[in-house]
Design a protein around this motif. Structure first.
Motif, PDB file in Angstrom:
ATOM      1  N   PRO A  35       0.811  -1.228   0.000  1.00 35.21           N
ATOM      2  CA  PRO A  35       0.000   0.000   0.000  1.00 35.21           C
ATOM      3  C   PRO A  35       0.842   1.275   0.000  1.00 35.21           C
ATOM      4  O   PRO A  35       1.912   1.330   0.601  1.00 35.21           O
ATOM      5  CB  PRO A  35      -0.821  -0.107   1.288  1.00 35.21           C
ATOM      6  CG  PRO A  35      -0.029  -1.015   2.167  1.00 35.21           C
ATOM      7  CD  PRO A  35       0.684  -1.977   1.259  1.00 35.21           C
ATOM      8  N   ILE A  36       0.342   2.279  -0.689  1.00 32.23           N
ATOM      9  CA  ILE A  36       0.900   3.635  -0.663  1.00 32.23           C
ATOM     10  C   ILE A  36      -0.163   4.496   0.012  1.00 32.23           C
ATOM     11  O   ILE A  36      -1.283   4.595  -0.490  1.00 32.23           O
ATOM     12  CB  ILE A  36       1.207   4.133  -2.087  1.00 32.23           C
ATOM     13  CG1 ILE A  36       2.314   3.269  -2.700  1.00 32.23           C
ATOM     14  CG2 ILE A  36       1.614   5.604  -2.080  1.00 32.23           C
ATOM     15  CD1 ILE A  36       2.538   3.516  -4.179  1.00 32.23           C
ATOM     16  N   ASP A 166      12.755   5.864  -7.901  1.00 31.72           N
ATOM     17  CA  ASP A 166      14.154   5.836  -7.452  1.00 31.72           C
ATOM     18  C   ASP A 166      14.827   7.199  -7.440  1.00 31.72           C
ATOM     19  O   ASP A 166      16.053   7.295  -7.590  1.00 31.72           O
ATOM     20  CB  ASP A 166      14.990   4.888  -8.322  1.00 31.72           C
ATOM     21  CG  ASP A 166      14.445   3.469  -8.309  1.00 31.72           C
ATOM     22  OD1 ASP A 166      14.098   2.993  -7.219  1.00 31.72           O
ATOM     23  OD2 ASP A 166      14.355   2.845  -9.382  1.00 31.72           O
ATOM     24  N   VAL A 167      14.068   8.272  -7.276  1.00 30.83           N
ATOM     25  CA  VAL A 167      14.690   9.597  -7.208  1.00 30.83           C
ATOM     26  C   VAL A 167      15.517   9.687  -5.923  1.00 30.83           C
ATOM     27  O   VAL A 167      15.021   9.426  -4.836  1.00 30.83           O
ATOM     28  CB  VAL A 167      13.618  10.710  -7.243  1.00 30.83           C
ATOM     29  CG1 VAL A 167      14.250  12.072  -6.996  1.00 30.83           C
ATOM     30  CG2 VAL A 167      12.898  10.683  -8.575  1.00 30.83           C
ATOM     31  N   GLY A 168      16.789  10.046  -6.097  1.00 31.19           N
ATOM     32  CA  GLY A 168      17.699  10.105  -4.967  1.00 31.19           C
ATOM     33  C   GLY A 168      18.592   8.895  -4.864  1.00 31.19           C
ATOM     34  O   GLY A 168      19.440   8.808  -3.984  1.00 31.19           O
ATOM     35  N   HIS A 183       3.377  13.126 -12.494  1.00 31.05           N
ATOM     36  CA  HIS A 183       2.369  13.396 -11.470  1.00 31.05           C
ATOM     37  C   HIS A 183       2.928  13.085 -10.078  1.00 31.05           C
ATOM     38  O   HIS A 183       2.511  13.687  -9.088  1.00 31.05           O
ATOM     39  CB  HIS A 183       1.124  12.545 -11.711  1.00 31.05           C
ATOM     40  CG  HIS A 183       0.490  12.755 -13.052  1.00 31.05           C
ATOM     41  ND1 HIS A 183       0.853  12.045 -14.173  1.00 31.05           N
ATOM     42  CD2 HIS A 183      -0.463  13.618 -13.461  1.00 31.05           C
ATOM     43  CE1 HIS A 183       0.132  12.442 -15.208  1.00 31.05           C
ATOM     44  NE2 HIS A 183      -0.667  13.398 -14.797  1.00 31.05           N
ATOM     45  N   PHE A 184       3.865  12.106 -10.017  1.00 39.87           N
ATOM     46  CA  PHE A 184       4.433  11.669  -8.747  1.00 39.87           C
ATOM     47  C   PHE A 184       5.954  11.545  -8.871  1.00 39.87           C
ATOM     48  O   PHE A 184       6.474  11.202  -9.933  1.00 39.87           O
ATOM     49  CB  PHE A 184       3.880  10.297  -8.328  1.00 39.87           C
ATOM     50  CG  PHE A 184       2.389  10.265  -8.164  1.00 39.87           C
ATOM     51  CD1 PHE A 184       1.802  10.518  -6.935  1.00 39.87           C
ATOM     52  CD2 PHE A 184       1.566   9.974  -9.248  1.00 39.87           C
ATOM     53  CE1 PHE A 184       0.429  10.488  -6.785  1.00 39.87           C
ATOM     54  CE2 PHE A 184       0.185   9.939  -9.109  1.00 39.87           C
ATOM     55  CZ  PHE A 184      -0.387  10.209  -7.879  1.00 39.87           C
ATOM     56  N   ILE A 185       6.645  11.795  -7.759  1.00 40.77           N
ATOM     57  CA  ILE A 185       8.076  11.530  -7.651  1.00 40.77           C
ATOM     58  C   ILE A 185       8.264  10.599  -6.453  1.00 40.77           C
ATOM     59  O   ILE A 185       7.834  10.910  -5.345  1.00 40.77           O
ATOM     60  CB  ILE A 185       8.881  12.819  -7.441  1.00 40.77           C
ATOM     61  CG1 ILE A 185       8.872  13.669  -8.714  1.00 40.77           C
ATOM     62  CG2 ILE A 185      10.311  12.507  -7.040  1.00 40.77           C
ATOM     63  CD1 ILE A 185       9.545  15.015  -8.552  1.00 40.77           C
ATOM     64  N   LYS A 186       8.869   9.444  -6.705  1.00 39.99           N
ATOM     65  CA  LYS A 186       9.095   8.479  -5.636  1.00 39.99           C
ATOM     66  C   LYS A 186      10.522   8.628  -5.111  1.00 39.99           C
ATOM     67  O   LYS A 186      11.488   8.462  -5.848  1.00 39.99           O
ATOM     68  CB  LYS A 186       8.845   7.051  -6.141  1.00 39.99           C
ATOM     69  CG  LYS A 186       7.407   6.820  -6.608  1.00 39.99           C
ATOM     70  CD  LYS A 186       7.075   5.351  -6.724  1.00 39.99           C
ATOM     71  CE  LYS A 186       6.838   4.731  -5.377  1.00 39.99           C
ATOM     72  NZ  LYS A 186       6.416   3.311  -5.471  1.00 39.99           N
ATOM     73  N   LEU A 187      10.631   8.963  -3.848  1.00 41.07           N
ATOM     74  CA  LEU A 187      11.930   9.161  -3.206  1.00 41.07           C
ATOM     75  C   LEU A 187      12.508   7.811  -2.799  1.00 41.07           C
ATOM     76  O   LEU A 187      11.859   7.050  -2.069  1.00 41.07           O
ATOM     77  CB  LEU A 187      11.773  10.059  -1.979  1.00 41.07           C
ATOM     78  CG  LEU A 187      11.137  11.435  -2.248  1.00 41.07           C
ATOM     79  CD1 LEU A 187      10.903  12.170  -0.933  1.00 41.07           C
ATOM     80  CD2 LEU A 187      12.002  12.258  -3.180  1.00 41.07           C
ATOM     81  N   ASP A 188      13.705   7.507  -3.288  1.00 40.66           N
ATOM     82  CA  ASP A 188      14.311   6.202  -3.081  1.00 40.66           C
ATOM     83  C   ASP A 188      14.547   5.914  -1.598  1.00 40.66           C
ATOM     84  O   ASP A 188      14.802   6.819  -0.795  1.00 40.66           O
ATOM     85  CB  ASP A 188      15.642   6.135  -3.836  1.00 40.66           C
ATOM     86  CG  ASP A 188      16.249   4.751  -3.787  1.00 40.66           C
ATOM     87  OD1 ASP A 188      15.787   3.884  -4.542  1.00 40.66           O
ATOM     88  OD2 ASP A 188      17.167   4.546  -2.975  1.00 40.66           O
ATOM     89  N   ALA A 221       7.397   8.694  -0.438  1.00 41.63           N
ATOM     90  CA  ALA A 221       8.616   8.210   0.216  1.00 41.63           C
ATOM     91  C   ALA A 221       8.577   6.688   0.259  1.00 41.63           C
ATOM     92  O   ALA A 221       7.632   6.096   0.792  1.00 41.63           O
ATOM     93  CB  ALA A 221       8.725   8.779   1.627  1.00 41.63           C
ATOM     94  N   GLU A 222       9.614   6.054  -0.310  1.00 38.36           N
ATOM     95  CA  GLU A 222       9.690   4.592  -0.323  1.00 38.36           C
ATOM     96  C   GLU A 222      10.544   4.094   0.843  1.00 38.36           C
ATOM     97  O   GLU A 222      11.420   4.796   1.341  1.00 38.36           O
ATOM     98  CB  GLU A 222      10.318   4.106  -1.631  1.00 38.36           C
ATOM     99  CG  GLU A 222       9.504   4.411  -2.869  1.00 38.36           C
ATOM    100  CD  GLU A 222      10.126   3.799  -4.110  1.00 38.36           C
ATOM    101  OE1 GLU A 222       9.524   2.862  -4.667  1.00 38.36           O
ATOM    102  OE2 GLU A 222      11.202   4.257  -4.525  1.00 38.36           O
ATOM    103  N   GLY A 223      10.274   2.861   1.255  1.00 38.71           N
ATOM    104  CA  GLY A 223      11.144   2.200   2.217  1.00 38.71           C
ATOM    105  C   GLY A 223      11.123   2.771   3.618  1.00 38.71           C
ATOM    106  O   GLY A 223      12.146   2.791   4.300  1.00 38.71           O
ATOM    107  N   ILE A 224       9.956   3.240   4.096  1.00 37.60           N
ATOM    108  CA  ILE A 224       9.858   3.743   5.475  1.00 37.60           C
ATOM    109  C   ILE A 224       9.882   2.543   6.418  1.00 37.60           C
ATOM    110  O   ILE A 224       9.011   1.686   6.367  1.00 37.60           O
ATOM    111  CB  ILE A 224       8.555   4.554   5.673  1.00 37.60           C
ATOM    112  CG1 ILE A 224       8.496   5.722   4.687  1.00 37.60           C
ATOM    113  CG2 ILE A 224       8.438   5.046   7.109  1.00 37.60           C
ATOM    114  CD1 ILE A 224       7.165   6.454   4.685  1.00 37.60           C
TER     115      ILE A 224
END
Length: 589
Positions: A35-36, A166-168, A183-188, A221-224
């Motif tokens: 889930p996001i 994978d931004v970052g 539309h979205f930026i996913k922070l690595d 934010a990914e991988g919290i």
């Protein structure tokens, strides 16, 4: 290498290829969903579809699986199989939840990929294009960037949404983001890991948050993996998150745990408690500290021991049977205890004998500005004494002068940050808070979105200074039309919102459009005004004729929505429809 070792390696390689081919041929791919969720409301926004190979095998690891597909030249077959399995299983998701699909930029413009996302193809799975979000990663160089960007624009025009993944991570660059307008930026996850302790990572994410606000791009934010990471991301204003702390990927759709939801909601409550407030309306109990009290019969030497144990305590209130007798501070107490005989004279006496009965006491519902004035009106000797807060004449807590000053400055800074500097209207965060409150309000409220058409062309020809004058013009018109009971906000750029219960709406909008168009002539030179259009380069660098400025206005009834994200999505679709019409227009739904 010995002949026997060479044969063993060859046999091992052949076996590996056979096993991999079997996975493809037998379609032994499993889809799991992670889930996001919104880091503001804790609601699930969508799910990332992740592919796994056969359970309890090395190919269960997706990285190994895709490496083998490249090694044996079957990348397309694996990609197709993963998407098919994901879309087939996505039928179990709720209708309003998004599906995030990982896509390699190398296959996105392939004719087979395009055929795989026609409306006819998606109808097999009963999925609308606007439910799908393509996650694009730049882990490999894109050979033809212009062609790739054109391909992305083609999908966007069909209502698919785009996320840059994978931004970052050291791969996804600003060129891809600026070219694609995602539309979205996913922070690595490498950027998120230990972000609560890493000030460099915090600075990078804060800059991305500002970029998102300016471009209406949402951050994920990914991988919290820890509560501390989650709280820091909420504090910085990241919109969405995913990771093991929230929920691990699973083949079954599960509810987000109540514990995680409570953490998110409480963090936002703490973060937002002073937004929009002023020291003239904020009650003192909001910032007071409920410190322990000391009994009036306690000996002075015992109170001294308490102070030595808690060196940070500013002082204590002295009470007897819940009645407040006075206050005792460390400095005042040591005036009595200092000297050759001080401890002998006062150490055994009850603290009531040295408590200061001449203290400032205020009711818990007194506003901060009044308390500040009272505190500063005290004598120089008492200026920094504790301020006692009472409720129904009983002890409630204490406030220091330092608390008052810090909170006054904090409130001013918070409000300054949340006002648009150009229009001085509430910005995105205040708009979102107002919308959240309005959705919970049983009152019939409407939200109006205002968008200035052809604003970029005007800016290009007349410059940003004149563009700012147009923004200020519309700001003045909106303030003149709507009252203090209405909410007028500036999303950013040429986008504004109004929340109101006034009717009829169309009459108000007609008046705004009339006033706006009546003033426009003063902002053009005569030649441009007479010919009725401007000539300038479009985003592709080709000269084009652009009409003069106009307004697109859409109206939605807030009661028809249960969350701000659905409302914003519907408004975006209506705005696109409205902007296709010539001149100024109004659409209501």
């Amino acid at each position: 290498m010995r002949r026997e070792d060479l044969l063993n390696n060859m046999q091992s390689a052949n076996l590996e290829e056979i096993l991999f081919a079997s996975v493809i041929d037998k379609a032994e791919i499993t889809t799991v969903f992670q889930p996001i969720i919104s880091l503001r409301s804790s609601e699930v926004y969508g799910y990332e579809a992740l592919s796994r190979g056969p359970e309890n095998s090395s190919m269960e690891n997706p990285e190994i699986l895709f490496n083998l597909s490249e090694k044996y030249g079957r990348i397309w077959e694996l990609e197709y199989l993963c998407r098919w399995k994901a879309l087939e299983k996505a039928k179990c998701l709720e209708e309003d939840k998004k599906i995030f699909l990982n896509v390699s930029p190398h296959i996105m413009h392939d004719i087979k990929f395009r055929q795989g996302f026609t409306r006819e193809y998606l109808n097999k799975f009963k999925i609308n294009p606007d439910k799908i979000i393509f996650e694009i990663t730049e882990r490999q160089a894109i050979s033809n960037v212009p062609d790739f960007i054109n391909t992305v624009q083609n999908y966007k025009s069909q209502n698919y949404q785009i996320a840059i993944d994978d931004v970052g991570a050291g791969f996804s660059g600003l060129n891809l983001i600026s070219g694609v307008y995602p539309h979205f930026i996913k922070l690595d996850m490498n950027l998120i890991r230990n972000i609560d302790k890493d000030f460099v990572k915090q600075a990078m994410v804060k800059s991305m948050c500002e970029f998102g606000q300016l471009t209406n791009t949402y951050l994920i934010a990914e991988g919290i993996e820890t509560e501390a990471e989650l709280l820091k991301l909420i504090e910085m204003g990241v919109h969405y998150g995913q990771g093991y702390f929230i929920q691990k990927p699973s083949s079954k759709i599960q509810n987000i745990s109540e514990q995680v939801q409570e953490i998110i909601l409480q963090a936002n409550k703490n973060k937002n408690r002073f937004i929009g407030s002023t020291i003239y309306e904020l009650y003192i109990y909001k910032i007071c500290k409920k410190l322990p009290t000391v009994n009036a019969n306690l000996k002075v030497e015992q109170v001294d021991a308490i102070f030595k144990k808690d060196t940070a305590a500013p002082g204590y209130c002295v009470v007897e049977e819940e009645q407040l007798l006075g206050i005792v501070t460390k400095n005042e107490m040591y005036k009595f205890l200092s000297g050759q005989y001080g401890y002998s004279l006062y150490g055994k006496k009850p603290v009531r004998e040295i408590a200061n009965a001449n203290f400032l006491s205020v009711d818990y519902k007194m506003t901060i500005d009044i308390v500040s004035k009272k505190a500063m009106a005290r004598s120089a000797e008492q200026l920094y004494d504790l301020i006692v807060v009472t409720k129904d004449a009983r002890y409630y807590g204490v406030v220091t002068v330092k608390d008052l000053l810090e909170k006054a400055i904090e409130i001013e800074v918070i409000n300054a940050k949340n006002l648009n500097p150009l229009s001085e209207l509430p910005g995105n965060r205040l708009i979102e808070l107002q919308l959240e409150q309005s959705i919970k309000n049983p009152e019939d409220l409407n939200i109006l979105y205002f968008d200035i058409d052809n604003f970029k062309a005007y800016n290009d020809v007349y410059g940003f200074e004149n563009g700012d004058k147009i923004i200020k013009l519309l700001t003045k018109i909106l303030k003149d039309i709507f009252s203090l009971n209405d909410f007028v906000g500036h999303i950013g750029g040429d986008d504004f919102v109004v929340i109101t219960n006034r009717n009829p709406i169309k009459n108000l909008v007609d008046k705004i459009i009339y006033n706006f168009e009546r003033e426009l002539k003063d902002y053009y030179n005569n030649d441009d005004w007479e010919q009725g259009y401007l000539i300038c380069k479009n985003r592709r660098g080709i000269e084009e004729c652009f009409p003069l400025l106009s307004l697109s206005v859409v109206c939605l009834a807030i009661k028809n929505f249960d969350c701000i994200y659905k409302l914003a999505e519907k408004a975006s679709k209506l705005k696109k429809k409205c902007k296709l019409l010539n001149g100024s227009n109004f659409i209501s739904e």
